[in-house]
Design a protein around this motif. Sequence first.
Motif, PDB file in Angstrom:
ATOM      1  N   ASP A   1     -51.969   7.601   9.844  1.00 34.00           N
ATOM      2  CA  ASP A   1     -52.578   6.271   9.865  1.00 34.00           C
ATOM      3  C   ASP A   1     -52.795   5.686   8.475  1.00 34.00           C
ATOM      4  N   ASP A   2     -52.975   6.537   7.469  1.00 33.87           N
ATOM      5  CA  ASP A   2     -53.240   6.037   6.127  1.00 33.87           C
ATOM      6  C   ASP A   2     -51.985   5.488   5.458  1.00 33.87           C
ATOM      7  N   ILE A   3     -50.836   5.712   6.044  1.00 27.78           N
ATOM      8  CA  ILE A   3     -49.579   5.225   5.477  1.00 27.78           C
ATOM      9  C   ILE A   3     -49.058   4.102   6.368  1.00 27.78           C
ATOM     10  N   ASP A   4     -48.782   2.962   5.795  1.00 27.87           N
ATOM     11  CA  ASP A   4     -48.283   1.824   6.551  1.00 27.87           C
ATOM     12  C   ASP A   4     -46.770   1.920   6.681  1.00 27.87           C
ATOM     13  N   LEU A   5     -46.332   2.523   7.787  1.00 27.40           N
ATOM     14  CA  LEU A   5     -44.898   2.661   8.020  1.00 27.40           C
ATOM     15  C   LEU A   5     -44.277   1.357   8.510  1.00 27.40           C
ATOM     16  N   ASP A   6     -45.066   0.576   9.195  1.00 28.12           N
ATOM     17  CA  ASP A   6     -44.519  -0.575   9.887  1.00 28.12           C
ATOM     18  C   ASP A   6     -43.666  -1.485   9.017  1.00 28.12           C
ATOM     19  N   SER A   7     -44.147  -1.843   7.846  1.00 23.87           N
ATOM     20  CA  SER A   7     -43.419  -2.827   7.039  1.00 23.87           C
ATOM     21  C   SER A   7     -42.036  -2.328   6.633  1.00 23.87           C
ATOM     22  N   GLU A   8     -41.917  -1.082   6.229  1.00 24.38           N
ATOM     23  CA  GLU A   8     -40.611  -0.566   5.819  1.00 24.38           C
ATOM     24  C   GLU A   8     -39.713  -0.251   7.018  1.00 24.38           C
ATOM     25  N   ILE A   9     -40.308   0.318   8.058  1.00 18.49           N
ATOM     26  CA  ILE A   9     -39.510   0.697   9.221  1.00 18.49           C
ATOM     27  C   ILE A   9     -38.969  -0.530   9.943  1.00 18.49           C
ATOM     28  N   LYS A  10     -39.709  -1.614   9.940  1.00 20.31           N
ATOM     29  CA  LYS A  10     -39.236  -2.838  10.597  1.00 20.31           C
ATOM     30  C   LYS A  10     -38.031  -3.439   9.888  1.00 20.31           C
ATOM     31  N   LEU A  11     -37.766  -3.019   8.670  1.00 18.00           N
ATOM     32  CA  LEU A  11     -36.628  -3.546   7.923  1.00 18.00           C
ATOM     33  C   LEU A  11     -35.297  -2.960   8.401  1.00 18.00           C
ATOM     34  N   VAL A  12     -35.349  -1.826   9.099  1.00 20.76           N
ATOM     35  CA  VAL A  12     -34.115  -1.183   9.546  1.00 20.76           C
ATOM     36  C   VAL A  12     -33.965  -1.340  11.054  1.00 20.76           C
ATOM     37  N   ASP A  13     -32.738  -1.206  11.532  1.00 22.30           N
ATOM     38  CA  ASP A  13     -32.437  -1.418  12.945  1.00 22.30           C
ATOM     39  C   ASP A  13     -32.875  -0.261  13.838  1.00 22.30           C
ATOM     40  N   THR A  14     -32.935   0.939  13.278  1.00 27.13           N
ATOM     41  CA  THR A  14     -33.177   2.124  14.087  1.00 27.13           C
ATOM     42  C   THR A  14     -34.256   2.989  13.471  1.00 27.13           C
ATOM     43  N   PHE A  15     -35.126   3.522  14.318  1.00 26.61           N
ATOM     44  CA  PHE A  15     -36.085   4.541  13.913  1.00 26.61           C
ATOM     45  C   PHE A  15     -36.268   5.427  15.132  1.00 26.61           C
ATOM     46  N   ARG A  16     -35.665   6.612  15.089  1.00 23.36           N
ATOM     47  CA  ARG A  16     -35.759   7.480  16.266  1.00 23.36           C
ATOM     48  C   ARG A  16     -35.895   8.936  15.839  1.00 23.36           C
ATOM     49  N   PHE A  17     -36.401   9.729  16.767  1.00 24.32           N
ATOM     50  CA  PHE A  17     -36.549  11.162  16.577  1.00 24.32           C
ATOM     51  C   PHE A  17     -35.538  11.867  17.465  1.00 24.32           C
ATOM     52  N   VAL A  18     -34.911  12.899  16.937  1.00 23.42           N
ATOM     53  CA  VAL A  18     -34.010  13.737  17.715  1.00 23.42           C
ATOM     54  C   VAL A  18     -34.425  15.176  17.480  1.00 23.42           C
ATOM     55  N   GLN A  19     -34.737  15.859  18.560  1.00 26.70           N
ATOM     56  CA  GLN A  19     -35.096  17.270  18.447  1.00 26.70           C
ATOM     57  C   GLN A  19     -33.873  18.114  18.734  1.00 26.70           C
ATOM     58  N   LYS A  20     -33.543  18.958  17.767  1.00 19.46           N
ATOM     59  CA  LYS A  20     -32.458  19.907  17.961  1.00 19.46           C
ATOM     60  C   LYS A  20     -33.118  21.238  18.295  1.00 19.46           C
ATOM     61  N   ARG A  21     -32.408  22.309  18.324  1.00 19.20           N
ATOM     62  CA  ARG A  21     -32.999  23.588  18.697  1.00 19.20           C
ATOM     63  C   ARG A  21     -34.238  23.931  17.886  1.00 19.20           C
ATOM     64  N   THR A  22     -34.083  24.053  16.596  1.00 16.09           N
ATOM     65  CA  THR A  22     -35.214  24.476  15.765  1.00 16.09           C
ATOM     66  C   THR A  22     -35.580  23.439  14.714  1.00 16.09           C
ATOM     67  N   THR A  23     -34.999  22.267  14.817  1.00 16.69           N
ATOM     68  CA  THR A  23     -35.280  21.232  13.814  1.00 16.69           C
ATOM     69  C   THR A  23     -35.637  19.913  14.495  1.00 16.69           C
ATOM     70  N   LEU A  24     -36.282  19.081  13.714  1.00 17.21           N
ATOM     71  CA  LEU A  24     -36.578  17.721  14.127  1.00 17.21           C
ATOM     72  C   LEU A  24     -35.866  16.805  13.148  1.00 17.21           C
ATOM     73  N   CYS A  25     -35.288  15.741  13.645  1.00 18.42           N
ATOM     74  CA  CYS A  25     -34.530  14.824  12.803  1.00 18.42           C
ATOM     75  C   CYS A  25     -35.066  13.414  13.008  1.00 18.42           C
ATOM     76  N   ILE A  26     -35.401  12.745  11.906  1.00 18.24           N
ATOM     77  CA  ILE A  26     -35.774  11.337  11.950  1.00 18.24           C
ATOM     78  C   ILE A  26     -34.544  10.560  11.487  1.00 18.24           C
ATOM     79  N   ILE A  27     -34.130   9.611  12.298  1.00  9.61           N
ATOM     80  CA  ILE A  27     -32.920   8.847  11.987  1.00  9.61           C
ATOM     81  C   ILE A  27     -33.284   7.382  11.782  1.00  9.61           C
ATOM     82  N   LEU A  28     -32.872   6.858  10.650  1.00  9.90           N
ATOM     83  CA  LEU A  28     -33.058   5.435  10.333  1.00  9.90           C
ATOM     84  C   LEU A  28     -31.714   4.756  10.484  1.00  9.90           C
TER      85      LEU A  28
END
Length: 140
Positions: A113-140
Amino acid sequence: MSQMNTFSPRKKIRVKLEVRADKVFLPLVASFASHASTAMGLGEVEALHLTKAAERVFRLLSEVLPPSKRVRISCVDGLYFVDQEFEFDLMEFEEHMSGQSASDPHEFLEKTDDIDLDSEIKLVDTFRFVQKRTTLCIIL
């Protein structure tokens, strides 16, 4: 005889950077995001937006992961788009998220909550999470 030109589809290109989840690497991550995305054909404005979002995601990861843990960053040329991927160990992430489910993006964002993600994330078309077997991936 004349030779016929055959269409050869362009292959996806992926460039990678692996760093520790330490804020000291933020300038390197920003430079990587900027240079890789422009090399893959993004315009100046789009590359700047992707770079700002990548900086924000890495800054966030450096706050929720121990500085000794690795983050693998890839820039992927999707032919008509460019993705930035941030991949890290899911178990270590979950431990630092106080046992919360790391695969739920809302819980991830609530912890930051202390970090304002909204302004930067809204600049890109995609923000998603993908869980693989043992890793988590954030894709912009």
